[in-house]
Design an enzyme around this catalytic site. Sequence first.
Site, PDB file in Angstrom:
ATOM      1  N   LYS A   7       0.761  -1.249  -0.056  1.00  0.00           N
ATOM      2  CA  LYS A   7      -0.074  -0.068  -0.041  1.00  0.00           C
ATOM      3  C   LYS A   7       0.819   1.166   0.046  1.00  0.00           C
ATOM      4  CE  LYS A   7      -4.247  -1.764   1.968  1.00  0.00           C
ATOM      5  NZ  LYS A   7      -5.384  -1.400   2.902  1.00  0.00           N
ATOM      6  N   ASP A  12     -10.473   3.001   2.074  1.00  0.00           N
ATOM      7  CA  ASP A  12     -10.464   2.211   3.259  1.00  0.00           C
ATOM      8  C   ASP A  12     -11.389   3.215   4.200  1.00  0.00           C
ATOM      9  OD1 ASP A  12      -9.249   0.060   2.602  1.00  0.00           O
ATOM     10  OD2 ASP A  12      -7.453   0.699   3.422  1.00  0.00           O
TER      11      ASP A  12
END
Length: 284
Positions: free
Chosen positions: A66, A102
């Site tokens: 990420k 997210d």
Amino acid sequence: MTLSLGIIGYPIGHSISPIFQQAALDHYGMDATYQAWEVAPEGVGEFLQALRQPDKLGINVTVPHKEAVIPFLDQVDEGAREAGAVNTIVHRDGQLTGYNTDSHGFLQALRDARDFSCGGRRVLVLGAGGAARGVVLALIREEVAELVIANRTLARGERLASIARERGINSRAIEMSWNELALAAVSAELIVNCTTVGMSHGPDSGRSLLLQQQIPPTALVYDLVYNPMETPLLRAAGRAGASTLGGIQMLVHQGAASFELWTGKPAPIPVMLATATRAMAEKV
């Protein structure tokens, strides 16, 4: 031309994203496939260069990539830059843009599944890693009343708490000890587990960071772990009489936001959620 989507990670065999994302593509009858690619850390740059091909719409990104993907992108969305992590990459005309869905997935799951608003609430966050950072940023935007961050390393928890304080949120960090957790949990209206404790096949499988007697029956306990669907923490919360929410909801909602970025179509969330839930049930 068949369009291509997918998810990269290392390892990646545990991911159920290909199952529910493909169901969303099939719902619209799109000539597109979504698959999982296991990419070692040293291969990230080469993989992203290939993502610029005309048939590639984009990818999801999971651990441990990420942060590693960011130097290879042409643009990074403000939300991803703030989170310091990218979980979605969109390809348009040879340009790669990174996003982080997210925080959206975290909040949308709360609203859709439990009709829960975070504004003005007292919140206990377990963990201070990448997942916790996205959650904390979402809680800051929602203007929670009080935020307590529990972490094994107090200094790391304090760094995250200081970000919240800078934004005007009453926030502090505590150590992950039974006594401190009990004191913080007793007044919490929302408890969020952002660690991997309780995850199947992980080093802390079968464990819960809170005991039943530490969880107030008035709280909502939200575990971002989705495998198993009922974690040890959620079982303890249920026995305490608290409301619970598992990680499958967030997984689907963050994936739905990615789907909309790639395709421009409204995500068929009921289809995606039903498919993801069925896939997890079959793993039991």
